[in-house]
Design an enzyme around this catalytic site. Structure first.
Site, PDB file in Angstrom:
ATOM      1  N   GLU A  34      55.841  49.410  56.749  1.00 48.17           N
ATOM      2  CA  GLU A  34      56.077  48.370  57.760  1.00 48.17           C
ATOM      3  C   GLU A  34      55.125  48.496  58.931  1.00 48.17           C
ATOM      4  O   GLU A  34      54.664  47.488  59.480  1.00 48.17           O
ATOM      5  CB  GLU A  34      57.528  48.434  58.263  1.00 48.17           C
TER       6      GLU A  34
ATOM      7  N   GLU B  73      64.244  51.765  51.313  1.00 51.10           N
ATOM      8  CA  GLU B  73      65.501  51.689  52.071  1.00 51.10           C
ATOM      9  C   GLU B  73      66.684  51.501  51.120  1.00 51.10           C
ATOM     10  O   GLU B  73      67.743  52.112  51.292  1.00 51.10           O
ATOM     11  CB  GLU B  73      65.414  50.551  53.096  1.00 51.10           C
TER      12      GLU B  73
HETATM   13  C1  3H9 Z   1      59.694  45.463  54.565  1.00 54.38           C
HETATM   14  O1  3H9 Z   1      59.986  45.970  53.514  1.00 54.38           O
HETATM   15  C2  3H9 Z   1      60.654  45.279  55.701  1.00 54.38           C
HETATM   16  C3  3H9 Z   1      61.957  45.982  55.492  1.00 54.38           C
HETATM   17  O2  3H9 Z   1      61.939  47.226  56.135  1.00 54.38           O
HETATM   18  C4  3H9 Z   1      63.060  45.215  56.095  1.00 54.38           C
HETATM   19  C5  3H9 Z   1      63.275  43.849  55.558  1.00 54.38           C
HETATM   20  C6  3H9 Z   1      64.466  43.216  56.201  1.00 54.38           C
HETATM   21  N1  3H9 Z   1      56.122  40.497  49.716  1.00 54.38           N
HETATM   22  O3  3H9 Z   1      48.699  44.017  46.344  1.00 54.38           O
HETATM   23  P1  3H9 Z   1      48.737  43.311  45.036  1.00 54.38           P
HETATM   24  C7  3H9 Z   1      52.248  40.099  46.379  1.00 54.38           C
HETATM   25  S1  3H9 Z   1      58.129  44.879  54.881  1.00 54.38           S
HETATM   26  C8  3H9 Z   1      55.599  39.398  49.157  1.00 54.38           C
HETATM   27  O4  3H9 Z   1      47.556  42.495  44.672  1.00 54.38           O
HETATM   28  P2  3H9 Z   1      48.724  45.865  43.736  1.00 54.38           P
HETATM   29  C9  3H9 Z   1      50.797  40.043  46.812  1.00 54.38           C
HETATM   30  O5  3H9 Z   1      50.613  39.120  47.852  1.00 54.38           O
HETATM   31  C10 3H9 Z   1      57.296  45.046  53.323  1.00 54.38           C
HETATM   32  N2  3H9 Z   1      54.552  39.449  48.309  1.00 54.38           N
HETATM   33  O6  3H9 Z   1      49.052  44.322  43.841  1.00 54.38           O
HETATM   34  C11 3H9 Z   1      50.148  39.620  45.510  1.00 54.38           C
HETATM   35  O7  3H9 Z   1      50.331  38.234  45.366  1.00 54.38           O
HETATM   36  P3  3H9 Z   1      49.217  37.296  44.677  1.00 54.38           P
HETATM   37  C12 3H9 Z   1      56.919  46.443  53.074  1.00 54.38           C
HETATM   38  C13 3H9 Z   1      54.049  40.644  48.023  1.00 54.38           C
HETATM   39  O8  3H9 Z   1      49.224  46.292  42.412  1.00 54.38           O
HETATM   40  C14 3H9 Z   1      50.977  40.326  44.441  1.00 54.38           C
HETATM   41  O9  3H9 Z   1      52.209  40.641  45.085  1.00 54.38           O
HETATM   42  N3  3H9 Z   1      56.150  46.499  51.826  1.00 54.38           N
HETATM   43  C15 3H9 Z   1      54.559  41.811  48.578  1.00 54.38           C
HETATM   44  O10 3H9 Z   1      47.305  46.133  44.101  1.00 54.38           O
HETATM   45  C16 3H9 Z   1      50.365  41.593  43.934  1.00 54.38           C
HETATM   46  O11 3H9 Z   1      50.041  42.422  45.035  1.00 54.38           O
HETATM   47  C17 3H9 Z   1      54.834  46.418  51.833  1.00 54.38           C
HETATM   48  O12 3H9 Z   1      54.198  46.316  52.865  1.00 54.38           O
HETATM   49  C18 3H9 Z   1      55.647  41.705  49.459  1.00 54.38           C
HETATM   50  N4  3H9 Z   1      56.214  42.802  50.027  1.00 54.38           N
HETATM   51  O13 3H9 Z   1      49.589  46.575  44.864  1.00 54.38           O
HETATM   52  C19 3H9 Z   1      54.197  46.529  50.487  1.00 54.38           C
HETATM   53  N5  3H9 Z   1      53.837  42.866  48.122  1.00 54.38           N
HETATM   54  O14 3H9 Z   1      49.130  37.787  43.276  1.00 54.38           O
HETATM   55  C20 3H9 Z   1      53.090  45.523  50.377  1.00 54.38           C
HETATM   56  C21 3H9 Z   1      52.938  42.347  47.295  1.00 54.38           C
HETATM   57  O15 3H9 Z   1      49.753  35.934  44.853  1.00 54.38           O
HETATM   58  N6  3H9 Z   1      52.506  45.526  49.049  1.00 54.38           N
HETATM   59  N7  3H9 Z   1      53.032  41.019  47.227  1.00 54.38           N
HETATM   60  O16 3H9 Z   1      47.952  37.547  45.475  1.00 54.38           O
HETATM   61  C22 3H9 Z   1      51.618  46.428  48.638  1.00 54.38           C
HETATM   62  O17 3H9 Z   1      51.290  47.395  49.319  1.00 54.38           O
HETATM   63  C23 3H9 Z   1      50.982  46.196  47.298  1.00 54.38           C
HETATM   64  O18 3H9 Z   1      51.149  44.849  46.977  1.00 54.38           O
HETATM   65  C24 3H9 Z   1      51.575  47.043  46.138  1.00 54.38           C
HETATM   66  C25 3H9 Z   1      50.982  46.559  44.797  1.00 54.38           C
HETATM   67  C26 3H9 Z   1      51.197  48.527  46.367  1.00 54.38           C
HETATM   68  C27 3H9 Z   1      53.067  46.900  46.064  1.00 54.38           C
END
Ligand code: 3H9
Length: 678
Positions: free
Chosen positions: A124, A104
């Site tokens: 999302e 975004e």
């Molecule tokens: C959004 O964006 C809403 C908006 O439209 C509007 C807002 C107003 N937040 O997965 P990993 C942490 S909704 C907080 O093991 P990888 C995760 O918990 C969001 N923490 O690594 C982990 O912590 P820990 C939309 C997050 O390399 C560490 O980062 N975005 C977030 O296998 C490493 O993560 C998503 O849904 C987060 N957003 O994969 C993306 N993301 O080490 C969600 C990650 O303490 N994330 N963490 O266990 C992912 O899909 C994967 O984490 C990503 C990396 C592909 C980024």
């Protein structure tokens, strides 16, 4: 203590560089939003502002850890509006995963340049949400409605090339900084902001088609249809659409579905880090021996080969080894056919494979997995043969689903290297891997199991030892209650329909027919001598097995099947057998509503899960949820049985469990209330 700012701005000549640094994934936490507001002020007067991120990725989205609390200003949509409206135009330099709020932000910038390996998405929907910072309004304006539906309603990622082909990127480059310098040196005219554009015309039938497809696929989940709805608001002015989007985003953030999906997001990551392996380095594994080339062994071999491991498969004779080899080749070919890998990758994977009838072929393996049938003596024999040829430190793993690994490994020297790796069938497809640890298993060996699971792209959960470990122990309790319901008045199709209405892909009786009734029958016979004689035992399933109704394989089980058709048909023979059982037991059969059936089965799952935690078999309740979701088809959007019990309240769950207990006295152990209220 002074905190390092998460957003910094520097000037080089008339170019401002804005850098976000918020590990691990540069989520738009409050400090980032505040930092960006400040950065927009700081860059004014520069000819262009370049927005980039430190670390392995551009912004991967909103900070999910903040979503349980009320939102705090500055809000992301307003921050993005400031960026889009800034007099100094922004160029986004993108790498890693540009997701959710990150995508975004990128769409709010005037230009976007990405590395070839960058992936983009609006995930999302996978968190039970719609994008909340303009994503549903800017994306259709940027790439058209059809692509926007594909991206935002599925939550899957697209490549930089795909986004470029959709005119969503200005350039793809290997060296972002270098290309950015060239780009700003001859800066093109500032394009119209994405929010000011109109959505390219599209056929309205597109929306109806998408709605029909999403409704079919959603199985009760709401968010994909919510996202579709929000995308249609892009027909209105941007301001109207965005304000509707924001309101809906905030409502959905407080929905049970989103709470459940956020719970699963963190539960999966936590499960991968049991306290038993904190700070422990795994061993390097390259060569794996697998004993047994049936469906399970071949599936494990395929999963291992697909992750680049060398596999030597041991079978009892050359003929069986050749058959197993064919089976593995077919599974790899199938993976290529269904687009899981290219044909070249399947060929390369098969080149890492060998099958033999000689245990000596396993002598070089770093780890051996036994996948022979569930018989203690056979498994003991396998490990004795493996131990005699392998390095005395090599890891020995059993794939047993029910048997006690301590018995299986009796007589093996150095039991710190012994472990259970419980794959689920078909092992090349099913995500779950239960790692069963014995008290003797070393932390290094457990860590190696987890690393192997990750490499094989499994969702891995640690389990202690009990009959059935986490998943199958819960399955036994679930099936037992389903059988009590049958005895008391329900019919198989009613039980199946009730849990399907809850969101399970199949009911317990359909699943039994699909997988075959004989394994559970063998387990019940095995446990007959140790079963508490006071426990209620319903013999209907045994009766079916005794008359050869073993499921789809015999065209008859809990249902009947017409030739070449896997659709279960109600069978009067079974329903008469069920009624006759009740009558023989002196039970007056009564009706159960779908809700009553589901309430009882879910209470049993939550109670057994709580006992599993109470008994120290699972480290956390959320591990139980991960097992149920990845191994047994529990709907992800319901969060697992423990999360569901939390959502409806443990008090309500305990009341339902009390009903179950009253209807079948002496048959249940109730979890301690202080445990299940956690
Ligand atoms: C959004 O964006 C809403 C908006 O439209 C509007 C807002 C107003 N937040 O997965 P990993 C942490 S909704 C907080 O093991 P990888 C995760 O918990 C969001 N923490 O690594 C982990 O912590 P820990 C939309 C997050 O390399 C560490 O980062 N975005 C977030 O296998 C490493 O993560 C998503 O849904 C987060 N957003 O994969 C993306 N993301 O080490 C969600 C990650 O303490 N994330 N963490 O266990 C992912 O899909 C994967 O984490 C990503 C990396 C592909 C980024």
């Amino acid at each position: 203590m002074l905190q390092t700012p998460t957003v910094t701005t520097t000037r080089v000549g008339d170019v401002a560089w804005v850098t976000i640094s918020n590990p691990p994934v540069n989520a738009t936490s409050l400090s980032v939003r505040q930092g960006l507001v400040q950065a927009v002020k700081d860059v004014q007067g520069a000819r262009v502002a370049i927005l980039r991120c430190d670390g392995r990725s551009f912004v991967a989205g909103g900070d999910i850890t903040e979503f349980d609390a009320p939102p705090v200003a500055p809000h992301l949509p307003d921050v993005i509006q400031l960026i889009e409206d800034s007099e100094t135009p922004f160029l986004a330099l993108l790498h890693g995963t540009v997701l959710g709020g990150g995508f975004e932000i990128a769409m709010g910038c005037a230009w976007r340049i990405a590395t070839a390996t960058t992936r983009f998405g609006l995930p999302e929907v996978t968190l039970g949400l719609i994008p909340g910072a303009g994503g549903t309004q800017r994306l259709p304006r940027l790439v058209g409605m059809s692509a926007a539906i594909d991206i935002a309603c599925s939550g899957t990622m697209i490549t930089a090339q795909a986004l470029h082909d959709l005119d969503g990127l200005d350039a793809i480059a290997d060296d972002l900084d270098q290309v950015a310098e060239a780009f700003v040196a001859s800066l093109p005219a500032r394009p119209m902001p994405v929010s000011a554009r109109t959505v390219p015309p599209y056929d309205p039938a597109l929306l109806q088609d998408a709605k029909a497809k999403l409704t079919k696929r959603a199985k009760g989940q709401r968010s994909p249809l919510e996202v579709l709805d929000a995308l249609t608001w892009s027909q209105e002015s941007f301001q109207t659409g965005q304000s509707q989007e924001r309101t809906r985003f905030l409502e959905l953030k407080n929905s049970a579905e989103s709470r459940a999906l956020r719970h699963v997001f963190f539960a999966e990551r936590q499960a991968a880090k049991p306290s038993s392996i904190k700070d422990m380095k795994p061993r390097n594994i390259q060569k794996v021996a697998i004993v047994g080339g049936g469906l399970m062994g071949a599936g494990i071999a395929t999963a291992a080969l697909s992750s680049g491991l060398n596999v030597i498969l041991i079978e009892r004779d050359d003929q069986a080894a050749a058959t197993a080899s064919d089976r593995v080749q077919k599974l790899l070919d199938g993976a290529a056919k269904y687009g899981k890998m290219t044909s070249a990758q399947a060929q390369n994977a098969f080149a890492l494979f060998a099958a033999s009838s000689d245990y000596n072929a396993a002598s070089e393996a770093d780890l051996a997995i036994e996948a022979v049938f569930e018989d203690v003596a056979t498994k003991q024999q396998v490990f004795s043969s493996l131990a005699s040829v392998m390095n005395p430190n090599a890891i020995l793993a059993t794939n047993t689903s029910y048997l006690d690994p301590r018995t299986i490994f009796e007589g093996i020297s150095n039991q710190s290297r012994c472990i259970g790796l419980h794959f689920f069938s078909p092992a090349h497809i099913m995500k779950l891997l239960e790692i069963v640890t014995m008290p003797e298993t070393s932390a290094e060996v457990i860590a190696t199991g987890f690393a192997l699971g990750k490499r094989m792209r499994k969702t891995t959960v640690q389990s202690g030892i009990c009959d059935g470990f986490i998943g199958n122990r819960m399955l036994m309790a679930y099936r037992r209650e389903a059988d009590y319901l049958l005895a008391d008045g329900a019919l198989p199709h009613e039980v199946d329909a009730a849990v399907r209405a809850f969101g399970m892909p199949m009911g317990p009786y359909e699943v039994q027919d699909l997988t075959g009734l004989q394994i559970a029958w063998a387990n019940r016979k095995r446990n007959a001598t140790t079963r508490d004689p006071a426990e209620r035992y319903v013999t209907i399933a045994d009766q079916l097995c005794e008359i050869g109704r073993l499921g789809q394989q015999s065209a008859a089980g809990w249902y009947r099947y017409e030739a070449g058709n896997r659709t279960p048909q109600r069978d009067p023979e079974v329903e008469q057998l069920v009624a006759a059982y009740s009558q023989a037991q002196g039970i007056t059969r009564r009706n159960f509503t779908p809700q009553e059936i589901a309430d009882r089965l879910l209470a049993v799952l939550a109670n057994e899960g709580a006992l599993i935690v109470q008994d120290g078999i699972a480290e956390r309740a959320s591990d139980v949820d991960v097992v149920q979701i990845h191994g047994y088809g529990f709907p992800r959007w319901r969060g697992g049985p423990m999360q569901y019990a939390t959502e409806i309240g443990w008090e309500k769950t305990a009341q339902n469990m009390q009903l179950v207990n009253d209807e079948s006295p002496n048959s249940w152990r109730l979890a301690r209330s202080e445990q299940i209220e956690k």
